[in-house]
Design a protein around this motif. Structure first.
Motif, PDB file in Angstrom:
ATOM      1  N   TYR A  38       0.809  -1.227   0.000  1.00  0.00           N
ATOM      2  CA  TYR A  38       0.000   0.000   0.000  1.00  0.00           C
ATOM      3  C   TYR A  38       0.840   1.273   0.000  1.00  0.00           C
ATOM      4  N   ARG A  86      -9.290  -8.151   3.430  1.00  0.00           N
ATOM      5  CA  ARG A  86     -10.208  -9.019   2.670  1.00  0.00           C
ATOM      6  C   ARG A  86      -9.378 -10.067   1.941  1.00  0.00           C
TER       7      ARG A  86
ATOM      8  N   VAL B 235      -9.825  -5.598  -3.575  1.00  0.00           N
ATOM      9  CA  VAL B 235      -9.627  -7.039  -3.674  1.00  0.00           C
ATOM     10  C   VAL B 235     -10.289  -7.608  -4.933  1.00  0.00           C
ATOM     11  N   LEU B 236     -11.318  -6.914  -5.454  1.00  0.00           N
ATOM     12  CA  LEU B 236     -12.023  -7.408  -6.635  1.00  0.00           C
ATOM     13  C   LEU B 236     -11.630  -6.674  -7.910  1.00  0.00           C
ATOM     14  N   PRO B 241      -5.541  -9.284  -6.786  1.00  0.00           N
ATOM     15  CA  PRO B 241      -4.591  -9.612  -5.713  1.00  0.00           C
ATOM     16  C   PRO B 241      -5.155 -10.732  -4.837  1.00  0.00           C
ATOM     17  N   LEU B 242      -4.359 -11.224  -3.893  1.00  0.00           N
ATOM     18  CA  LEU B 242      -4.845 -12.264  -2.977  1.00  0.00           C
ATOM     19  C   LEU B 242      -5.533 -11.661  -1.762  1.00  0.00           C
ATOM     20  N   SER B 243      -5.388 -10.351  -1.577  1.00  0.00           N
ATOM     21  CA  SER B 243      -6.100  -9.686  -0.487  1.00  0.00           C
ATOM     22  C   SER B 243      -6.248  -8.215  -0.824  1.00  0.00           C
ATOM     23  N   GLY B 244      -7.129  -7.553  -0.060  1.00  0.00           N
ATOM     24  CA  GLY B 244      -7.345  -6.125  -0.286  1.00  0.00           C
ATOM     25  C   GLY B 244      -7.900  -5.492   0.967  1.00  0.00           C
TER      26      GLY B 244
END
Lengths: 128, 378
Positions: A38, A86, B235-236, B241-244
């Motif tokens: 990030y 997530r 994430v979508l 990616p594998l996470s967000g």
């Protein structure tokens, strides 16, 4: 004998996802990386992520995609951890009764031939 | 700023063409575009070729087959936005005064079924975490949750685009479908049924750009061609990616590209007469409407019901039939949209002509993530 589908992503016993926490922007990330995805800084500390969360998205994969030799159908979705992260994940199939926000718990699943990966399953299925 | 004219366009139809190589398809599109632009041998100083699956030096093979080599040929990969990326490079080079005329083309010959991508490491395929339509499904589900769209709306979107595709001789699917047929088609990944997903296929498209004549005689100009990549967080998003994290305040790449493209072209969403946008699945088009600023979140169902986005409506979207009718040859799809808009803006679109179209927007978004937005003016 369990062989993780990929090294460095999770532990089998206890089931846990291996993430990191950025010391600058304070975001968690998964998988563990040398730089925060990030803010790009190198000040990232390894952490073990929560083994539970809430369901944020779900579907069911009905035909085997290219490069996949496991069972179909299988569940696929997103679980939101208490850290605010997530996670893209397999889900226990069938997913027909799944609902947004339901409590989910991490477990390890065998893809065949002892190769294992992570998935999330509803808390209630385990009677927790 | 130098004005850039779209002097010629060419297309190889989108579909399945056994025995026709990806190079053959590129040749067909390039020859047509050069002929339309009346560009003589040696009349363009550079070529940019968009493709994701055609392999090393794919553009060189096409121009080699036509004995048109010698100038710089650059092969450009930017996923579904490859053609748009090539267009941005060509436009910038002309505006910078580097070249006067540039050939831009894209082509693809995709295998049938779920797209396999080297983007994903092998373990992700093995774990079942590299399933493109499953990502589409999660995005559709989120859109339904957050924008009040129903599965019937998704079906209506397919009905709209397939109805448009009936009138496009270059589309793969030219048969109308009913909402019931869409909902009765095989469930691939809930909520998406087979007819709600576009088919990866084959095709090519080409565009000739040149510095616009000073006398203002250009019929169609490229007002902006903008490529953007994703910001981290969603994430979508197409970056898969594998996470967000919470992405409420993270603009998607399509929004970044659209804002820059509108600013550069000096127009806004209300000025658009016609739009071609990414409909790799039915929900993707409805999400694109929001991301491009064509409508507010939650307005999609009303727009569909009112017919505003259908031909004859206030602002038709995907009158070519979209990727749902044409299929998706990655490297050719963004330029295929440009070909459609140019024909529309010239008034040469035949029975699918949008009357009086003067300003058009084209949009693709995909792997990378990459998004491109192109604005064309008559």
């Amino acid at each position: 004998m369990h062989t993780p589908v990929h090294e460095g992503l999770f532990t089998v016993d206890p089931p846990a996802l291996l993430g990191a926490l950025c010391g600058e922007c304070e975001h968690h990330c998964f998988p563990r990386l040398a730089h925060c995805p990030y803010c790009g800084c190198e000040n990232v500390d390894p952490v073990t992520l929560s083994d539970h969360g809430t369901l944020w998205g779900w579907t069911e994969v009905t035909t085997a995609p290219p490069g996949y030799e496991g069972v179909v159908p299988f569940g696929f979705g997103i679980v939101e951890l208490p850290e605010g992260l997530r996670i893209v994940t397999r889900l226990t199939s069938p997913t027909a009764t799944y609902e947004y926000g339901m409590a989910m718990r991490l477990q390890i699943v065998d893809l065949g031939d002892g190769v294992v990966t992570w998935e999330f399953t509803p808390e209630t299925e385990r009677g927790v | 700023m130098t004005s850039v004219e779209i002097a010629g366009v060419g297309l190889h139809p989108f579909g399945r063409f056994d025995g026709v190589s990806v190079t053959d398809m590129g040749v067909t599109a390039v020859k047509a575009a050069l002929a339309e632009a009346a560009i003589p041998r040696g009349g363009f100083q550079a070529a940019f070729c968009g493709t994701a699956y055609a392999g090393v030096a794919a553009g060189h093979k096409v121009l080699g087959a036509l004995a048109l080599t010698g100038m710089p040929i650059v092969n450009v990969e930017a996923g579904c936005a490859s053609g748009g990326a090539a267009l941005q490079l060509a436009m910038g080079a002309i505006q910078a005064g580097q070249y006067e005329s540039v050939l831009v083309f894209g082509m693809e010959k995709m295998p049938k079924g779920i797209i396999r991508s080297t983007f994903f490491e092998p373990w992700r395929e093995q774990a079942g975490l590299a399933v493109t339509p499953a990502y589409f499904a999660l995005r559709a589900q989120r859109l339904m949750r957050e924008s009040g769209i129903t599965k019937n709306d998704l079906a209506d979107l397919v009905v709209k685009n397939r109805r448009h595709g009936v009138n496009n001789p270059d589309a793969m699917f030219r048969k109308e479908v009913s909402a019931q047929e869409v909902l009765n088609s095989r469930l691939v990944c809930d909520p998406l049924h087979l007819f709600m997903l576009c088919s990866p296929n084959e095709g090519a498209a080409a565009v000739v750009l040149r510095r616009a004549p000073a006398d203002g005689s250009a019929r169609v100009t490229l007002a902006s061609a903008v490529l953007r990549s994703h910001l981290p967080g969603s994430v979508l998003g197409e970056a898969t990616p594998l996470s967000g994290i919470d992405d409420s305040f993270i603009p998607p790449p399509s929004t970044l590209a659209a804002k820059a493209a509108f600013e550069e072209a000096g127009v806004g969403p209300d000025d658009l007469d016609i739009v071609e946008c990414q409909d790799t699945d039915a929900a993707r088009e409805l999400l694109a409407w929001e991301e491009l600023g064509l409508c507010a979140s939650g307005d999609q169902a009303r727009i569909l019901a009112d017919g505003d986005a259908a031909i004859g409506g206030r602002r038709p979207v995907n009158v070519s039939g979209g990727l749902l009718s044409k299929g998706e040859p990655l490297g050719a799809s963004a330029l295929g949209q440009v070909v459609e808009l140019v024909r529309q803006l010239r008034g040469e679109a035949g029975i699918r002509q949008v009357a009086g179209a003067r300003v058009g927007l084209a949009h693709t978004v995909g792997r990378g993530a990459n998004a491109c937005v192109t604005i064309i003016k008559a």
